[in-house]
Design a protein around this motif. Structure first.
Motif, PDB file in Angstrom:
ATOM      1  N   ASP A   1      27.118  30.119   8.387  1.00 18.58           N
ATOM      2  CA  ASP A   1      28.386  30.140   7.658  1.00 18.58           C
ATOM      3  C   ASP A   1      28.212  29.628   6.224  1.00 18.58           C
ATOM      4  OD1 ASP A   1      29.675  31.058   9.921  1.00 18.58           O
ATOM      5  OD2 ASP A   1      30.273  29.044  10.585  1.00 18.58           O
ATOM      6  N   LEU A   2      27.318  28.672   6.044  1.00 20.18           N
ATOM      7  CA  LEU A   2      27.111  28.084   4.722  1.00 20.18           C
ATOM      8  C   LEU A   2      26.572  29.100   3.732  1.00 20.18           C
ATOM      9  CD1 LEU A   2      27.172  25.351   3.163  1.00 20.18           C
ATOM     10  CD2 LEU A   2      24.807  25.011   3.909  1.00 20.18           C
TER      11      LEU A   2
ATOM     12  N   ASP B   1      19.749  26.926  -5.313  1.00 13.70           N
ATOM     13  CA  ASP B   1      19.393  25.627  -5.877  1.00 13.70           C
ATOM     14  C   ASP B   1      20.080  24.542  -5.064  1.00 13.70           C
ATOM     15  OD1 ASP B   1      19.026  23.361  -7.597  1.00 13.70           O
ATOM     16  OD2 ASP B   1      18.744  24.735  -9.285  1.00 13.70           O
ATOM     17  N   VAL B   2      19.289  23.677  -4.406  1.00 15.59           N
ATOM     18  CA  VAL B   2      19.866  22.665  -3.530  1.00 15.59           C
ATOM     19  C   VAL B   2      19.932  21.294  -4.203  1.00 15.59           C
ATOM     20  CG1 VAL B   2      19.105  23.912  -1.496  1.00 15.59           C
ATOM     21  CG2 VAL B   2      17.671  22.067  -2.394  1.00 15.59           C
TER      22      VAL B   2
ATOM     23  N   MET C   1      22.639  18.152   0.883  1.00 15.94           N
ATOM     24  CA  MET C   1      23.427  17.425   1.874  1.00 15.94           C
ATOM     25  C   MET C   1      24.220  18.365   2.763  1.00 15.94           C
ATOM     26  SD  MET C   1      24.221  14.689   3.350  1.00 15.94           S
ATOM     27  CE  MET C   1      23.411  13.513   2.244  1.00 15.94           C
ATOM     28  N   LYS C   2      24.677  19.470   2.203  1.00 10.97           N
ATOM     29  CA  LYS C   2      25.435  20.420   3.024  1.00 10.97           C
ATOM     30  C   LYS C   2      24.556  21.075   4.079  1.00 10.97           C
ATOM     31  CE  LYS C   2      29.323  21.481   0.001  1.00 10.97           C
ATOM     32  NZ  LYS C   2      30.195  22.547  -0.549  1.00 10.97           N
ATOM     33  N   PHE C   3      23.266  21.254   3.762  1.00  9.72           N
ATOM     34  CA  PHE C   3      22.358  21.807   4.766  1.00  9.72           C
ATOM     35  C   PHE C   3      22.099  20.788   5.883  1.00  9.72           C
ATOM     36  CE2 PHE C   3      21.614  24.740   1.328  1.00  9.72           C
ATOM     37  CZ  PHE C   3      21.416  25.944   1.989  1.00  9.72           C
ATOM     38  N   ILE C   4      22.015  19.515   5.519  1.00 13.22           N
ATOM     39  CA  ILE C   4      21.855  18.477   6.535  1.00 13.22           C
ATOM     40  C   ILE C   4      23.068  18.457   7.468  1.00 13.22           C
ATOM     41  CG2 ILE C   4      21.678  15.983   6.899  1.00 13.22           C
ATOM     42  CD1 ILE C   4      20.125  15.836   4.261  1.00 13.22           C
TER      43      ILE C   4
END
Length: 392
Positions: free
Chosen positions: A76-77, A38-39, A63-66
């Motif tokens: 790593d994420l 879930d993003v 935002m972390k994917f951006i």
């Protein structure tokens, strides 16, 4: 994750890999393992997210994917995520971007088409086997576990426990069958979803039908009220009201041939919680009424009676045909509520209850006609699990 030896997919194709809501519902119902990524932001995730047997729900904001795309750290994420992965967001756009990055990294990932909005809009229809001069269709909303029923007989129809969100679906399905929608029926004053009784009456002229006791709870709109043993004729079929108080004071179940539509009184995995109408202070008295209902009003039902409940949870298993129904004899043998004495049942039914349905007080007010809510507000009010049961 691949080892990179296979030809890379074109980026455009990677970004288009998606799963339709109905296909996801089939996967969840089968119990196949899946990671739901879930993003959305944390508060949206905590308010309502996908759950189920075999589901590992993980929240990582878009935002972390951006940021990871800029640094090359996508792997790593998501290093700890099990595959396959289904990514979700509100409308399917941010999650589509995340899926493109995941597939670039060699992960088995797909995007929930049109997002959580489409998931909430999903309603699945399946016919029940009934011993009555009627066709009965169970409508299943997987996002909340809410169940509604349409009864068709000789050119006439009724809908039991309709959801307002799907009023158009019931109307269109009745039209497709060449039937007149005569009745829109509620088993009780619902606390988890906005009722479609008035919406169907407005769209089709169907007669709204509610339990007689709803007037004592503050009903403000005109409706036909029924009490135990009252009947509705639907073509050649007869729907008979059965008083089943406990979950709420006014609760009715409805019998049609060998089927009993139990609303929130009896589920496949438990019984109705007793604290939604009068809170903790009234829960013990309500539990005693529910005990009487289960043991005296329903206790003598034939074992082969089909129980058609108003909800299901992750703990309920569908039948082979996909419907959420069960024989009463099986439920009586399986559920502890039928083997407990009254004191033990009251203790069980009032202890360790899940959180009450979100916004239940406003939903009750809307269903009594005491508060007007538009379609968008209604959609927001009823998001999330129904939480109307005392589970085993």
């Amino acid at each position: 994750m691949t080892d990179g030896s296979e030809p890379a997919e074109p980026a455009a194709e990677r970004e288009q890999v998606s799963i339709e809501p109905e296909a996801l519902a089939d996967r969840l119902r089968s119990g196949d393992g899946v990671t739901v990524l879930d993003v959305r932001d944390r508060d949206e995730f905590e308010r309502w997210h996908l759950e189920g047997e075999g589901v590992e729900a993980v929240q990582i904001p878009h935002m972390k994917f951006i940021q990871a795309q800029a640094t090359g750290g996508v792997t790593d994420l998501v290093d700890d995520l099990e595959e396959p992965i289904v990514a979700v967001c509100g409308r399917g756009e941010a999650s589509a971007h995340a899926v493109g990055l995941l597939r670039d990294a060699g992960l088995d990932a797909s995007n929930l088409a049109s997002g959580m909005d489409a998931w909430a809009d999903l309603s699945l229809a399946r016919e029940l086997e009934v011993d009555a001069p009627a066709t009965v269709v169970q409508y299943d909303r997987p996002s909340s576990g809410c169940l509604a029923y349409a009864i068709y007989s000789d050119g006439e129809a009724a809908v039991i426990d309709p959801l307002r969100a799907f009023a158009d679906r019931y109307v269109n399905d009745a039209a497709d069958r060449g039937t007149e929608l005569r009745y829109a029926v509620d088993t009780h004053v619902h606390a988890d979803h906005v009722s479609g009784v008035r919406a169907l009456a407005e769209r089709t002229g169907a007669e709204p039908v509610v339990p007689e006791g709803a007037t004592d709870r503050g009903l403000t709109f005109d409706a036909t009220t029924l009490s135990t043993a009252d009947e509705l004729e639907i073509g050649s079929a007869t729907l008979t009201a059965v008083a089943t108080p406990g979950h709420t004071t006014e609760s009715l179940s409805y019998r049609l041939g060998d089927v009993l539509f139990t609303g929130d009184t009896l589920f496949l995995e438990g019984v109705g919680r007793p604290d939604l109408e009068r809170g903790d202070d009234g829960a013990s008295d309500a539990a005693r009424r529910l005990y009487e209902t289960l043991h005296e009003r329903l206790g003598d039902l034939p074992d082969e009676t089909t129980i058609a409940p108003g909800h299901y949870s992750d703990a309920a298993d569908p039948r082979d045909d996909g419907t959420y129904t069960a024989r009463f004899g099986s439920l009586r043998d399986q559920l502890g509520a039928f083997s407990m004495d009254e004191a033990a049942f009251v203790e069980h039914a009032t202890s360790n209850l899940p959180p009450r349905p979100s916004n239940h007080e406003r939903i009750v007010a809307a269903n009594l006609g005491r508060e007007d809510v538009d379609a968008e507000t209604a959609f927001e009010l009823e998001l999330g699990p129904n939480n109307c049961a005392v589970a085993e």
